[in-house]
Design an enzyme around this catalytic site. Structure first.
Site: not given
Ligand code: F6R
Length: 598
Positions: A2, A30, A76, A102-103, A472, A476, A479, A495, A593
């Site tokens: 949110c 976000r 959200w 938010n929260g 990673e 990506k 995602e 394995h 985000k």
């Molecule tokens: C993937 C991504 C998430 C964040 C994770 C932690 O592209 O962005 O996996 O890395 O939610 O977020 P932060 O770094 O803000 O703690």
């Protein structure tokens, strides 16, 4: 997750609605599934809609008909599905107050039952709606708006950032606990937001609210007070992000812009921290620290991959170190003491699991350090020390430039903490931005991605420092392409995962010429024998070409920095596959985000 925006302009201002909707559009990144605004004039006008911001804009009145104080929200869903009714703002029975939040309010069920027993009627399934009703109940008893707001907040258990506007009042009230809120000081009014980009078009001067603080924002003043109502002096800080940083600068999407911004982000991260005169590094925040007895690195998602990299670096430099997924960090079962340094790696500085792990570490007396991109974020304030990665705002939900900047910042921290000579490493760091630029300039990732866009799944393998890059690359890809993608430490392939490898599953192998090269060659042969297309990401093209279907070149550098270069290629691969598949790249489905719930 949110987002909140609030604004109070001068009594004659006629752009409140525009500022609120503009702020909401800046918060879209976000992640959200409904939006809403409330404006105070002689009454309270509330508009809210499930879906995209454009759905809300369709029902908003003429911009010039608004009042001077208002709040807005991107939701959200947590309590209740995304519907018009569940969208924020929420109001009391008489529509005298509108609230965004938010929260998560943990005791909402019990509060709701009490309020319902007293005759309050609820329109939504949200936890948030109890707040306007609590305010209403307090107003009926007392009549004082500020006291009523304060009373409602003190009844809440859980995490919250709350903003409220009242009918006929040119003011916004706000409070925070464990969820970020920042006040922006503009020329013609005051702003409130969960995230700075929401008002960056109007001001760069900000005041961060701390947990337990309240704010009363009027067109010509802000009053910040503590839990007991005592005024608190809060410093005004100037953020060094510009609106240019939050635009797309000619790129089709934020993610692509941010991938291409990496040389600049890394230069900023390195600036003033590399001492060319003696080839050393100095990260001020940790300069005076003794070499820790042990280091725990805690994080989630992409930042967890950065933590795996960091733990290896710290170990390589002689400090026993382990990376933990923040959600699995349990100080009761993990050996930790006051000589342990706990490093929280978090781009946003607001990830609930990471904050929780850091709080636990603080509780048991360990030294804590946050490595974050956001000045004034919760992580930065709640740890003993903070190192900023200085990547600039990242709007694309998928982390790209912040990952690269995290690795570089962590590399510098490892050098500073261990205080051993690292001249070649430092020199390699200095040239890294140029090398990243050369990868971006010459990458063939787009054509390879297009060729393999209809594959069943994608695998990523690497060893040593490159194992986190493989993880990673896969994260990506899953995602933003919504396709199955897995990353493995290459030695693990045989394995189990090898059973999944077919001619329809391209394997991206990060295979620079380092100590693991021969072993990686063996792993590439294993997948080749299963007819999987192999795409090698390598600085040894001549040696690897005979083994691979395609080569994505990276320049030679220190072995510890190869994963950063390889990752740029993998970011581009995932981006162009997702582009080919027509995905919502900047805002992938189901993702947010900033993950502020556990
Ligand atoms: C993937 C991504 C998430 C964040 C994770 C932690 O592209 O962005 O996996 O890395 O939610 O977020 P932060 O770094 O803000 O703690």
């Amino acid at each position: 997750m949110c987002g909140i925006i609030g604004y109070v302009g001068s009594p004659t201002s006629d752009n409140t609605l525009e500022i609120l909707t503009d702020g909401l559009s800046r918060l879209e990144y976000r992640g959200y599934d409904s939006t809403g605004v409330a404006i105070s004039n002689s009454s309270l006008d509330v508009y809210k809609r499930r879906g995209e911001l454009t759905e809300l804009e369709d029902v908003l009145p003429d911009q010039s008909t608004n009042g001077s104080a208002g709040i807005g929200h991107t939701r959200w869903s947590t309590h209740g599905p995304p519907t018009d009714e569940n969208a924020h703002p929420h109001t009391d029975c008489n529509e005298t107050v509108a609230v965004v939040h938010n929260g998560i309010i943990e005791n909402y069920q019990q509060l709701r039952e009490t309020l319902e027993a007293d005759g309050h009627e609820f329109d939504s399934e949200t936890d948030t709606e109890i707040i306007p009703h609590l305010i209403e109940a307090a107003l009926e008893r007392d009549g004082d708006i500020e006291r009523a707001f304060r009373y409602a907040i003190t009844m809440l258990e859980g995490s919250y950032a709350v903003a409220a506007v009242f009918s006929g009042r040119d003011e916004v009230y706000a409070a925070r606990n464990q969820s970020p809120l920042v006040v922006g000081i503009g020329d013609d009014g005051y702003f409130l937001a969960s995230d700075i980009p929401a008002f960056l078009d109007y001001t760069e001067d900000v005041v961060y609210l701390e947990n337990g603080q309240f704010a009363a924002i009027r067109s010509d003043s802000i009053q910040i007070s503590d839990e007991r109502g005592a005024p608190v002096e809060t410093p005004v800080e100037t953020v060094d992000w510009s609106t240019e940083d939050t635009g797309k600068s000619g790129h089709e999407r934020y993610m692509l812009k941010e991938i291409y911004e990496q040389p600049r982000a890394l230069r900023k991260c390195l600036q003033g921290r590399l001492r060319e005169s003696d080839g050393s590094v100095s990260i001020e925040a940790v300069e005076d620290m003794e070499k820790p007895k042990q280091i725990h690195v805690v994080a989630c998602g992409t930042s967890y991959h950065a933590s795996l990299y960091a733990a290896r670096l710290f170990r390589d430099r002689g400090v026993p170190s382990t990376a933990f997924m923040a959600s699995e960090y349990d100080v009761d079962t993990i050996p930790i003491d006051t000589e342990t340094l706990v490093v929280g790696v978090t781009q946003s500085g607001e990830t609930a699991d990471t904050l929780e792990a850091l709080r636990e570490a603080n509780r048991v007396g360990a030294e804590t350090l946050s490595v974050t991109n956001v000045t004034g974020s919760s992580a930065s304030r709640e740890t003993d020390r903070v190192v900023y990665i200085r990547a600039g705002p990242e709007i694309g939900v998928a982390a790209t430039k912040t990952f690269a900047a995290q690795l570089v910042a962590l590399a510098m921290i490892s050098i500073t903490l261990t205080n051993d000579s690292a001249a070649t490493f430092v020199e390699a760091l200095r040239t890294l931005p140029e090398l990243v630029q050369s990868v971006l300039d010459r990458s063939r990732a787009k054509e390879i991605a297009t060729e393999y866009a209809d594959s069943d799944a994608y695998f990523f393998i690497g060893r040593g420092y490159n194992a986190p890059a493989a993880l990673e690359g896969a994260l990506k890809t899953k995602e933003i392409t919504y396709k199955h993608a897995e990353g493995f430490s290459a030695g693990e392939l045989k394995h189990g995962p090898l059973a999944l490898v077919t001619d329809k599953t391209p394997v991206f192998a990060v295979i620079p010429r380092d100590g693991n090269f021969e072993k990686m060659v063996g792993n590439v042969k294993e997948v080749e024998a299963r007819e999987a297309p192999v795409i090698a990401v390598t600085d040894a093209a001549e040696a690897v070409e005979p083994l691979a279907d395609h080569v994505l070149r990276i320049p030679q550098t220190d072995r510890r920095l190869a994963p950063i270069l390889a990752n740029v290629q993998l970011q581009l691969v995932s981006y162009w596959i997702a582009n080919e598949l027509g995905r919502s790249i900047d805002k992938p489905r189901n993702l947010a985000k900033s993950v502020t719930v556990k």
